[in-house]
Design a protein around this motif. Sequence first.
Motif, short mmCIF file in Angstrom:
data_model
loop_
_atom_site.label_atom_id
_atom_site.label_comp_id
_atom_site.label_asym_id
_atom_site.label_seq_id
_atom_site.Cartn_x
_atom_site.Cartn_y
_atom_site.Cartn_z
N ARG A 141 0.85 -1.18 0.00
CA ARG A 141 0.00 0.00 0.00
C ARG A 141 0.89 1.24 0.00
NH1 ARG A 141 -5.57 0.65 0.96
NH2 ARG A 141 -5.37 1.07 3.19
N SER A 142 0.73 2.07 -1.00
CA SER A 142 1.73 3.11 -1.24
C SER A 142 1.80 4.15 -0.12
CB SER A 142 1.48 3.79 -2.58
OG SER A 142 0.21 4.39 -2.61
N GLY A 143 0.71 4.41 0.54
CA GLY A 143 0.75 5.41 1.62
C GLY A 143 1.70 5.03 2.73
N TYR A 144 1.74 3.77 3.07
CA TYR A 144 2.68 3.30 4.10
C TYR A 144 4.10 3.21 3.54
CZ TYR A 144 -1.82 1.73 6.02
OH TYR A 144 -3.10 1.66 6.46
N LEU A 145 4.16 2.67 2.34
CA LEU A 145 5.46 2.47 1.70
C LEU A 145 6.26 3.76 1.65
CD1 LEU A 145 6.83 0.13 -0.02
CD2 LEU A 145 6.11 1.42 -2.01
N LEU A 146 5.59 4.83 1.22
CA LEU A 146 6.28 6.10 1.03
C LEU A 146 6.56 6.81 2.35
CD1 LEU A 146 4.31 7.33 -2.10
CD2 LEU A 146 6.68 6.54 -2.03
N ARG A 147 6.02 6.28 3.44
CA ARG A 147 6.33 6.84 4.76
C ARG A 147 7.26 5.92 5.55
NH1 ARG A 147 1.42 8.51 3.26
NH2 ARG A 147 0.94 10.71 3.53
N GLY A 148 7.86 4.99 4.83
CA GLY A 148 8.93 4.21 5.45
C GLY A 148 8.50 3.06 6.33
N PRO B 89 8.28 -0.42 7.36
CA PRO B 89 8.95 -1.61 6.85
C PRO B 89 7.97 -2.78 6.71
CG PRO B 89 9.51 -1.28 9.16
CD PRO B 89 8.62 -0.14 8.76
N ASP B 90 8.14 -3.54 5.65
CA ASP B 90 7.30 -4.73 5.42
C ASP B 90 5.83 -4.36 5.56
OD1 ASP B 90 6.46 -7.33 5.06
OD2 ASP B 90 7.00 -8.01 7.05
N CYS B 91 5.43 -3.32 4.84
CA CYS B 91 4.09 -2.77 5.09
C CYS B 91 3.00 -3.62 4.44
CB CYS B 91 4.02 -1.32 4.64
SG CYS B 91 3.94 -1.09 2.87
N GLU B 92 1.80 -3.33 4.84
CA GLU B 92 0.60 -4.04 4.40
C GLU B 92 0.53 -4.17 2.88
OE1 GLU B 92 -3.89 -3.42 6.01
OE2 GLU B 92 -3.17 -1.87 4.66
N SER B 93 0.22 -5.36 2.41
CA SER B 93 -0.04 -5.55 0.99
C SER B 93 -1.51 -5.28 0.71
CB SER B 93 0.31 -6.98 0.58
OG SER B 93 -0.57 -7.90 1.20
N VAL B 94 -1.82 -5.13 -0.56
CA VAL B 94 -3.21 -4.93 -0.95
C VAL B 94 -4.04 -6.15 -0.57
CG1 VAL B 94 -4.74 -4.52 -2.91
CG2 VAL B 94 -2.57 -3.30 -2.75
N ALA B 95 -3.45 -7.34 -0.67
CA ALA B 95 -4.18 -8.55 -0.26
C ALA B 95 -4.49 -8.52 1.23
CB ALA B 95 -3.35 -9.79 -0.61
N GLU B 96 -3.52 -8.10 2.02
CA GLU B 96 -3.76 -8.03 3.47
C GLU B 96 -4.83 -7.00 3.81
OE1 GLU B 96 0.66 -9.52 4.92
OE2 GLU B 96 0.36 -7.43 4.39
N HIS B 97 -4.72 -5.85 3.18
CA HIS B 97 -5.74 -4.81 3.39
C HIS B 97 -7.13 -5.36 3.04
CE1 HIS B 97 -8.12 -1.23 2.86
NE2 HIS B 97 -8.21 -1.44 1.56
N SER B 98 -7.23 -6.06 1.93
CA SER B 98 -8.54 -6.55 1.49
C SER B 98 -9.09 -7.59 2.46
CB SER B 98 -8.42 -7.13 0.08
OG SER B 98 -7.99 -6.13 -0.83
N PHE B 99 -8.20 -8.40 2.99
CA PHE B 99 -8.64 -9.36 4.00
C PHE B 99 -9.23 -8.64 5.21
CE2 PHE B 99 -7.43 -11.27 8.11
CZ PHE B 99 -8.35 -12.31 8.12
N GLY C 166 -1.60 -0.62 -10.21
CA GLY C 166 -0.77 -0.33 -9.04
C GLY C 166 -1.57 0.47 -8.03
N ASP C 167 -0.95 0.73 -6.86
CA ASP C 167 -1.62 1.53 -5.84
C ASP C 167 -1.15 2.97 -5.98
OD1 ASP C 167 -3.12 2.39 -3.71
OD2 ASP C 167 -1.67 1.75 -2.20
N LEU C 168 -1.80 3.69 -6.87
CA LEU C 168 -1.48 5.10 -7.12
C LEU C 168 -1.53 5.88 -5.81
CD1 LEU C 168 -1.13 6.93 -9.70
CD2 LEU C 168 -3.54 7.47 -9.47
N PRO C 169 -0.43 6.54 -5.44
CA PRO C 169 -0.48 7.34 -4.21
C PRO C 169 -1.59 8.39 -4.31
CG PRO C 169 1.77 7.19 -5.05
CD PRO C 169 0.87 6.59 -6.09
#
Lengths: 200, 200, 200, 200, 200, 200
Positions: E33-40, E42-52, E88-91
Amino acid sequence: MGALSRDGERLRGANPTLLDLLVELETLDRLPRSGYLLRGVPDCESVAEHSFHLALIVRLLAAREPGLDVARAVEIALVHDVAELRIGDLPRTGARYFPAGAKHEAERLAAADILAPADAALSAGYAEYEAGASREARFVRACDKLQLMIKVSVYEAWGQAGLAEFWRNPENFPDEQFATVAATFARLRERFAPAAPPAG
Amino acid sequence: MGALSRDGERLRGANPTLLDLLVELETLDRLPRSGYLLRGVPDCESVAEHSFHLALIVRLLAAREPGLDVARAVEIALVHDVAELRIGDLPRTGARYFPAGAKHEAERLAAADILAPADAALSAGYAEYEAGASREARFVRACDKLQLMIKVSVYEAWGQAGLAEFWRNPENFPDEQFATVAATFARLRERFAPAAPPAG
Amino acid sequence: MGALSRDGERLRGANPTLLDLLVELETLDRLPRSGYLLRGVPDCESVAEHSFHLALIVRLLAAREPGLDVARAVEIALVHDVAELRIGDLPRTGARYFPAGAKHEAERLAAADILAPADAALSAGYAEYEAGASREARFVRACDKLQLMIKVSVYEAWGQAGLAEFWRNPENFPDEQFATVAATFARLRERFAPAAPPAG
Amino acid sequence: MGALSRDGERLRGANPTLLDLLVELETLDRLPRSGYLLRGVPDCESVAEHSFHLALIVRLLAAREPGLDVARAVEIALVHDVAELRIGDLPRTGARYFPAGAKHEAERLAAADILAPADAALSAGYAEYEAGASREARFVRACDKLQLMIKVSVYEAWGQAGLAEFWRNPENFPDEQFATVAATFARLRERFAPAAPPAG
Amino acid sequence: MGALSRDGERLRGANPTLLDLLVELETLDRLPRSGYLLRGVPDCESVAEHSFHLALIVRLLAAREPGLDVARAVEIALVHDVAELRIGDLPRTGARYFPAGAKHEAERLAAADILAPADAALSAGYAEYEAGASREARFVRACDKLQLMIKVSVYEAWGQAGLAEFWRNPENFPDEQFATVAATFARLRERFAPAAPPAG
Amino acid sequence: MGALSRDGERLRGANPTLLDLLVELETLDRLPRSGYLLRGVPDCESVAEHSFHLALIVRLLAAREPGLDVARAVEIALVHDVAELRIGDLPRTGARYFPAGAKHEAERLAAADILAPADAALSAGYAEYEAGASREARFVRACDKLQLMIKVSVYEAWGQAGLAEFWRNPENFPDEQFATVAATFARLRERFAPAAPPAG
């Protein structure tokens, strides 16, 4: 490592070609910067990432610094850490265990081997950087410190602790001779440096 | 790095205590083994993991090798790589860029500093290993190579490519003087070594 | 998992050999310690790394504790967690969902299977640890807690939050019967434990 | 783990609320599936990811399977692995070291605790799944195996080795009673299963 | 990406089958998920995890919200982010650089392609979500924001910094029309939101 | 994202300064290249790493290509992907879901915002690249493809599968107009491209 064949085997004995160099350079992605690594920064900056940031900072700031050969400074930045492909990123604490100058000499030799397939101007850039032998080389060196402190600031803003000592050691600060670099660092420090602990 | 305070700051100047040593050792988790790292092995073995495997292999095999001081061999294994805390894991290709013996001397000095708070027997173990100065030290060295090739086998069984050169370089093989190590390596090779390419 | 062939296939039916054991042990690198994992520690300690630290701590402290068989304590430390190869690192909160003693019995059985190719002294070490059946086993157990709290301290110094509860639960503290362990823990606590919240 | 306060502390003693449940569930992201983990799959599927895929597969296939309560099957899929929050993902090889049924009973108890704040229909879904007590539960179980083999196929297509044994063990295959699942698995097998080794 | 063959090759030209869809969906694990990724993070939530998480939250809360079609809401949640497989997960910051509505239209088209092998009810769920065209769709949207803030809370409890702005932007808060969601968010906020900085 | 304050907060409203730009650029480390990510490459190349390699390849090859402004080509390479800071790395399959030209226009706008604090020559470099408006821009574009295929070769040599389609799609190959690039690609292809499958 030298040349790489299709099955991942290193090729021995042959003179490295330009392609060998390009392939070996890709490995810089996997080399973490040891200062962050040893302080627990997860997924920390690779040497390739550091070199990218440095080259772009150099390009951005050199354009504002009169009398610098911008293109030369940028190309020095691009190769300033290639020796780490063969030497690794020796932690700063490690250098003192080697004979005086041994680390620099090793890096110089490794860089010369790695860059052998490059044109002479580029491979000379490495030695120029190591020796601080030109104004451009010294400018890159100042930007190298600026980039370090920018990254430290970003990691701290993300929640990493244990990096305050970077702010306490003036060896990490760019020297004052380049006005643009010094001014940028001053603004960085103002925005990101930890508050000084109360005196007493 | 030396002593670590609660806010992640390094403590300077003080003589390191046993606690400082214990804390610094934890950092070995973050040091990847450079040979795997530079060949793209994801999440590759740390120096701490390597040292664990080595110590347990030494314990398992030394018990079958007559006339060895098993406990001594195990404790040598536990400290044989601590110098990497300060020097990093210099890639094998890098040693030749240093003056002859400089890498070993640097490691010896770093290990002496790191292990200063330990008892003399343990800190002497490092130098004994580096010099191959005892049968136990040489046994650990043979097991160090065996463990390398076991790990290579595991990585290859998991799909990693580009490791075949490890099987081609006899420097990676344990020497023949310890029958148990040699026999274990022979079985490993039989099960995991890549088939020789057809001659001609 | 048992034996591993060259194509990553497990071998079935055969009695495991010493080589099978050595290969399976390498997998301990991939097993994260669940207490850290579930609290979000990135790239957290593996069981192999934990075992390395424990073995070295045991060696360092046992040498200062009178009347301990140091070599025995170290070898117990090296195998104290091998059962996790087959059982995983059951979170502490999970044990209560099993019948009383079931977790310990499962670990004992798994360790016996895993260590079957080892010499009897070593494989007996596991059961000795689980049962706390010797002074050495109890010493390792105390050091196991000390190492836990050292790692917690390091993670907190790196910026990890959410670990304060480790400092609040006395079950995580080494017991007082071993003076060296207790003294080291006291110093750790003094340097790293979070300040108590104000009363009231 | 139970309730989590703002400073990452677990709250004790209180009855867990729905919010406690929602917060604890987020931790399923950090739990890797042990079968992949122990075979060296880098950055392998988390339990949360697995549960997502399972729920969506169930929804897609149940709609084609006559006489199934699709909504019930989907909600069973969503909770079928929540017990792993407290028990971890016990490797399949580990179950046999526990008394018969102990693993299932532990999972049932853990799930009941975790899902206490949920409505009764949902928390009953877990036990229904474990017992295979309804056609919907058995359908989810079949899809659970299908999803396993889909993931194995994807990992193999990405270069992971050592997974062929999954294709050799019929326990990993969905049973034949659900035509849609069986047909999908047949097509998967046709496209991805490794060629049988030559007989003889 | 479309269909995947055994050697990881994409199949071209063929109409995608249900199996193609199932295989492609597995890739959602790798999309951070780009919002977490771009804020550093680590090992942040994937879209699959979010959807779950979203699907399970929807199931849990919808059961308490009168007059909702719970099953419909859950299936919308399961597919609400599938377009990210191809887009992709557009920011969030990126959407404004596209023509008004272009991002939504692109996602709608991509989802339609991806879900082509699914039944009509499911593939219609995506468009329904994007348009907020039903009460169920709007409920999922509210829960999507709730899940975001739960995850932010968890990351902050683990030590991640730099996420306070999420708490400052009301666009991240679920709207008030669904009482259960609003109440849950209120409790989350009370427990986890950072204290307001002192006025002045 | 824009400006970052010490507590990780974004600053709003202010005109971005050069320091804001330098800080935001650091985030390029966390952006993985989507083509590798979606094909399961572990720890795959970041946009920062890609940009580093591209800049150095451009510098190395441009020096051998007559009549090119090397410095201009290098600075174009350094900024050619900065738009991804705000747009993300849209998978190639995603562009077709947007109106014709929308992706390029969005990237142009984002890059203009990001590079606003830079000097005009540099920020113009981005648009020049997107439009292929100069020989230097087209040279960078050719090298961008060469670097892609070098990285694919390295990943394949490390054991990654599923990348063969890159070798099958001529859109990934640098065009023929630059002799040095074409010759380097020819050598790469000779050494690394998979053997063509047997005809028939």
